[in-house]
Scaffold this active site. Structure first.
Site, PDB file in Angstrom:
ATOM      1  CD  GLU A  55      -2.744  -1.655   0.038  1.00  0.00           C
ATOM      2  OE1 GLU A  55      -3.251  -0.499  -0.238  1.00  0.00           O
ATOM      3  OE2 GLU A  55      -2.634  -2.550  -0.286  1.00  0.00           O
ATOM      4  CG  HIS A 240      -7.670  -1.079  -1.993  1.00  0.00           C
ATOM      5  ND1 HIS A 240      -8.994  -0.796  -2.209  1.00  0.00           N
ATOM      6  CD2 HIS A 240      -7.067  -1.282  -3.130  1.00  0.00           C
ATOM      7  CE1 HIS A 240      -9.051  -0.752  -3.504  1.00  0.00           C
ATOM      8  NE2 HIS A 240      -7.992  -1.104  -4.069  1.00  0.00           N
TER       9      HIS A 240
END
Length: 286
Positions: A55, A240
């Site tokens: 990320e 995510h």
DNA sequence: TTTAGTCCAGACAGGTTAAG
DNA sequence: CTTAACCTGTCTGGACTAAA
């Protein structure tokens, strides 16, 4: 006013019909359960797989021509459970690594980024080590699991894997530039883009076709759509979130192995790639 | 700006039924 | 018979999405 006419026909709402059609077709969510069931061992050139899903910092609308800095570094280590010579079919997760990373160029996350990744400024990013320090922890993790020697040389044949070619090819290369760190030899080399393997083995039953030309060519299915295309249960955890993404990716890789697909690198990485915002010696041009 | 697919709402045509 | 109401299938165009 409403007319009180009765209807003599059997009425089946069109939406319900469409749902039934999807369920019964070979492209539906149940397709993979039947079509991919093999479990026969095939030749596999790698001993271990390191699944990765970074990320990174991001700004709404800025796209990827941007100095994204890595903020989460999650790894799933997978190894063969039923290795017989160089043949195998069953992969399992044997270890996990996870660290947050403190960005150096823009240490404050945008609201968009926090919302997208669920990563928090104070508790996770501010308290995290810098990227070079995290890289040392990753190396220690690989030493601990006997993938590399203490000085970094490979002991086993292992392969970095990600959802799409982007993680190492783009995000890691950008971060190495920003941190002014050379590519570690234990991360160098081509990678296995799991997404493109799924795309290659689900074309025909088109859950969703992907563009062949243009900037979006090869982007393909996201993780939930890949799970569905392979007939696996839905995404578990938070999308995510790097660690959850990588755990779901592990289920996909396990399934591909079980389907008898040979797992090997399929995407090239150029560690010297440069972007327009890269100035001299780690400087970022705005 | 660029791709290629999905999904959905709305328009429209054509068939069927019951009321006038 | 004519008509309005209702149902269905088909088509179209616009919004949306995809690594972070």
């Amino acid at each position: 006013m409403q007319s009180k006419r009765h209807s003599p026909r059997l009425l089946i709402p069109q939406k319900l019909l469409r749902v039934l059609l999807v369920l019964s077709s070979s492209t539906g969510p149940l397709a993979g359960i039947y079509s991919g069931w093999t479990g026969s061992k095939v030749k596999q050139p790698y001993d271990a797989f390191l699944l990765l899903d970074f990320e990174a910092t991001c700004e709404r609308g800025k796209g990827f021509d941007y100095p994204n800095e890595i903020i989460e570094f999650p790894i799933c280590l997978m190894r063969w459970k039923d290795r017989d010579g160089d043949k195998a079919s069953q992969l399992e997760v044997v270890a996990e690594f996870r660290s947050f990373v403190k960005p150096s160029w823009r240490p404050n996350l945008s609201e968009f980024c926090t919302e997208l990744t669920g990563i928090t400024q104070q508790d996770q990013v501010d308290a995290a080590p810098s990227f070079p320090a995290v890289l040392r922890s990753v190396r220690a993790f690989l030493v601990e699991h006997k993938l590399i020697e203490k000085h970094g040389k490979r002991r086993l044949r292992f392969c970095w894997c990600s959802d799409g070619p982007f993680d190492i090819r783009d995000f890691l290369v950008k971060q190495l530039f920003i941190s002014q760190v050379p590519m570690p030899e234990w991360m160098a080399g081509d990678v296995l883009d799991v997404r493109s393997v799924v795309a290659a083995h689900t074309s025909g039953r088109q859950v969703r076709r992907q563009p062949q030309h243009g900037p979006w060519a090869g982007i393909g299915l996201n993780i939930p759509a890949q799970l569905s295309a392979l007939g696996l249960p839905p995404f578990e955890g938070r999308e995510h979130s790097g660690i959850d993404d990588v755990r779901n990716l592990a289920k996909i890789l396990k399934k591909l192995a079980f389907m008898g697909i040979r797992l090997q690198p399929n995407a090239a990485v150029n560690p010297r790639r440069r972007w327009a915002w890269m100035g001299k010696s780690g400087q970022i041009l705005e």
